[in-house]
Design an enzyme around this catalytic site. Structure first.
Site, mmCIF file in Angstrom:
data_model
loop_
_atom_site.group_PDB
_atom_site.id
_atom_site.type_symbol
_atom_site.label_atom_id
_atom_site.label_comp_id
_atom_site.label_asym_id
_atom_site.label_seq_id
_atom_site.Cartn_x
_atom_site.Cartn_y
_atom_site.Cartn_z
ATOM 1 N N ARG A 1 0.884 -1.164 -0.086
ATOM 2 C CA ARG A 1 -0.160 -0.008 0.092
ATOM 3 C C ARG A 1 0.896 1.342 0.004
ATOM 4 O O ARG A 1 1.723 1.411 0.877
ATOM 5 C CB ARG A 1 -0.954 0.035 1.234
ATOM 6 C CG ARG A 1 -1.707 -1.048 1.214
ATOM 7 C CD ARG A 1 -2.776 -1.067 2.607
ATOM 8 N NE ARG A 1 -3.547 -2.374 2.602
ATOM 9 C CZ ARG A 1 -4.441 -2.659 3.510
ATOM 10 N NH1 ARG A 1 -4.581 -1.861 4.395
ATOM 11 N NH2 ARG A 1 -5.168 -3.932 3.413
ATOM 12 N N ARG B 1 2.564 0.777 10.184
ATOM 13 C CA ARG B 1 2.119 1.273 8.787
ATOM 14 C C ARG B 1 3.036 1.124 8.047
ATOM 15 O O ARG B 1 3.815 2.018 7.713
ATOM 16 C CB ARG B 1 1.503 2.703 8.965
ATOM 17 C CG ARG B 1 0.544 2.818 7.765
ATOM 18 C CD ARG B 1 -0.080 4.441 8.096
ATOM 19 N NE ARG B 1 -0.917 4.437 9.243
ATOM 20 C CZ ARG B 1 -2.155 3.986 9.316
ATOM 21 N NH1 ARG B 1 -2.777 3.760 8.172
ATOM 22 N NH2 ARG B 1 -3.014 4.182 10.542
ATOM 23 N N GLU C 1 -5.846 -1.190 15.453
ATOM 24 C CA GLU C 1 -6.210 -2.200 14.702
ATOM 25 C C GLU C 1 -5.423 -3.220 14.301
ATOM 26 O O GLU C 1 -4.167 -2.943 14.040
ATOM 27 C CB GLU C 1 -6.783 -1.352 13.420
ATOM 28 C CG GLU C 1 -7.492 -2.348 12.476
ATOM 29 C CD GLU C 1 -7.688 -1.708 11.054
ATOM 30 O OE1 GLU C 1 -7.544 -0.418 10.898
ATOM 31 O OE2 GLU C 1 -7.705 -2.539 9.904
ATOM 32 N N SER D 1 -9.711 -6.709 10.511
ATOM 33 C CA SER D 1 -11.058 -5.861 9.861
ATOM 34 C C SER D 1 -11.643 -6.723 9.212
ATOM 35 O O SER D 1 -11.432 -7.384 8.232
ATOM 36 C CB SER D 1 -10.537 -4.657 8.933
ATOM 37 O OG SER D 1 -11.476 -3.722 9.065
ATOM 38 N N ARG E 1 1.561 -6.321 12.607
ATOM 39 C CA ARG E 1 1.035 -5.752 13.828
ATOM 40 C C ARG E 1 0.860 -6.782 14.950
ATOM 41 O O ARG E 1 0.906 -6.452 16.165
ATOM 42 C CB ARG E 1 -0.271 -5.182 13.640
ATOM 43 C CG ARG E 1 -0.183 -3.884 12.604
ATOM 44 C CD ARG E 1 -1.495 -3.286 12.386
ATOM 45 N NE ARG E 1 -1.248 -2.059 11.489
ATOM 46 C CZ ARG E 1 -2.062 -1.242 11.258
ATOM 47 N NH1 ARG E 1 -3.426 -1.474 11.743
ATOM 48 N NH2 ARG E 1 -1.927 0.001 10.353
#
Length: 416
Positions: A261, A276, A348, A351, A388
């Site tokens: 990403r 991130r 987070e 999801s 994460r």
RNA sequence: GGACAAGUGGGUGAGCGGCUGAAACCACAUCCCUGCUAAGGAUGCGUACGGGUAACUGUACCGAGAGUUCGAAUCUCUCCUUGUCCA
């Protein structure tokens, strides 16, 4: 893609619901008009084409019978021009409609709370209690560097910022986590698949990343292929443009991939550490179900992801995403946030979304319901983001001297 | 990388520029017959969008796109994919 028929039939309801997601009401109005225009254009074209076909058929008969065709040819030629015009009108209307429709997000469920951003998400429940530290817990980047698990500078050297390199136990833990998660998911009935990390435009349109979010995707220069931002894209699109039989549903799949990403909209956020990254590992769950069973599947997927964290003894909580935080394709989403004692907050880590028929309409995934073909429901969820998870392990399993314990369930995967 | 060949409905596989949305076979579904572990018969059986309460009907689709033609699965071009042979 939103259901245009439903929009036509019950405009008010749908418009209200989409306005909660910030869709401009006048845009929907335009879409509705455009849809009607297209219908008229289609009818006009098809009528002319039917005449053309009929005359062409006559043509053959005339020739066979040796009749004079000059008068017929004149009529047919005249009609041909009209057909050409009509098809052009229709094509334009079609293109405009598609362009508009493809940019409209999924209709949020009524259960989705109103809200602007993640601060308005609603906590559903907490699982496990964060441990009490007798010292001030460190943040993961400090621990990672101290233990020699992750090297952020060398990631930058090799690529650019937001890339990192894992060494030794850090790298081994990543691999252990991937294997542990895949095995866990398989035991829950999800078939393991291994898919391409590069996909074409059609696939990304099918799951909703395109056309709207191209700026967040890495695109090849040599040909039109994109690095996947999530395994959801290739795995869901496995059945693109297919009609599945009812007895092969539900399809439950799990895949490990790297995800890529650009994080275009996240400048300045989480610049330190590996929260991130431009490239990260993720184990994904994807399900394709009949419409009446998608919510049951949703629960199973949420539980699956949550149970992995429980098995790792990582405290976490479930939140119901509000309209402002809800993704483009989702009808509703539950996020799982893991406790990070170093950051002193939940972050987070997973999801899970039910897109209902939104992706199915785009990707043309249907199933035979008796005689009729109906759109399936598609769901996806992370279980889990590997980086994460590693962060969470580091922060939750840290000792005062900076050393890190290994979660019990991972030990077999590390030969311990 | 080069040469050749092929891409048709769930599968196999026909298909002369009009009578082909597409033969035949298999699979599948429903019905009939039979009563025994299997067979026979009848019918049906693509998808999308539109019109009609419905029967039904219009348009499009034979790898994708473009072209020739009154008319293309069938002819031409480009691309993609697959197979075979060569390097």
């Amino acid at each position: 893609m939103i259901d245009l028929k439903l929009l036509q039939k019950d405009f008010e309801t749908m418009s209200k619901k989409l306005q909660r997601k910030g869709v401009d009401a006048t845009l929907l109005e335009q879409l509705k008009v455009k849809n009607e225009t297209l219908k008229l254009a289609k009818t006009a074209f098809e009528t002319l084409q039917a005449a053309q076909n009929a005359m062409s058929k006559e043509f053959g008969i005339y020739k066979r019978e040796g009749k004079d065709i000059s008068e017929l040819k004149a009529r047919v030629d005249a009609n041909k021009i009209k057909v050409a015009e009509a098809i052009e009108v229709q094509r334009e209307a079609q293109e405009e409609l598609e362009k508009m429709a493809m940019a409209i997000p999924n209709v949020p469920d009524d259960s989705v709370p109103d809200g602007a951003d993640e601060a308005d998400n609603v906590e559903l429940k907490k699982v496990l209690t964060p441990r009490e530290f007798s010292f001030t817990p460190k943040e993961h980047w400090e621990l990672a560097e101290k233990n020699g698990w992750i090297d952020f500078e060398r990631g930058v050297k090799l690529a650019t910022s937001r890339f990192s390199v894992s060494f030794g136990m850090g790298a081994r833990l990543e691999r252990a986590l991937i294997n542990f998660m895949l095995d866990f998911n398989r035991e829950r009935g999800f078939e393991e698949v291994s898919v391409p990390a590069l996909v074409n435009r059609t696939a990304l349109e099918g799951t909703g990343q395109l056309p709207k979010f191209e700026e967040d995707l890495y695109k090849m220069e040599s040909q039109e292929l994109f690095l996947i931002p999530t395994a959801e894209v290739p795995v869901t699109n496995l059945y693109q443009d297919e009609i599945l039989s009812a007895d092969e549903l539900p399809k439950r799949m799990t895949a490990y991939t790297s995800c890529f990403r650009k994080e275009a909209g996240a400048a300045g956020r989480d610049t330190r550490g590996m929260i991130r990254q431009h490239q990260f590992h993720k184990v994904e769950l994807v399900a394709i179900t009949t419409p009446d069973t998608s919510e049951i599947m949703f629960e199973q997927m949420v539980n699956c992801a949550s149970d992995i964290l429980t098995a790792l003894e990582l405290p976490h909580r479930l939140v119901n995403l509000c309209t402002g935080d809800l993704g483009f394709s989702a009808a509703h989403t539950t996020d799982i946030e893991v406790w990070l004692p170093g950051q002193n907050q939940y972050r987070e880590i997973s999801s899970i979304s039910n897109t209902r028929a939104f992706q199915a309409r785009r990707a043309k995934i249907r199933y035979k319901n008796g005689k009729k073909n109906e759109m399936v429901h598609t769901l996806n969820g992370s279980s889990l983001a590997v980086g994460r998870t590693l962060v969470a392990i580091m922060e939750n399993y840290q000792n005062e001297d900076g050393s890190i314990d290994i979660p019990q369930v991972l030990k077999p995967y590390l030969g311990m």
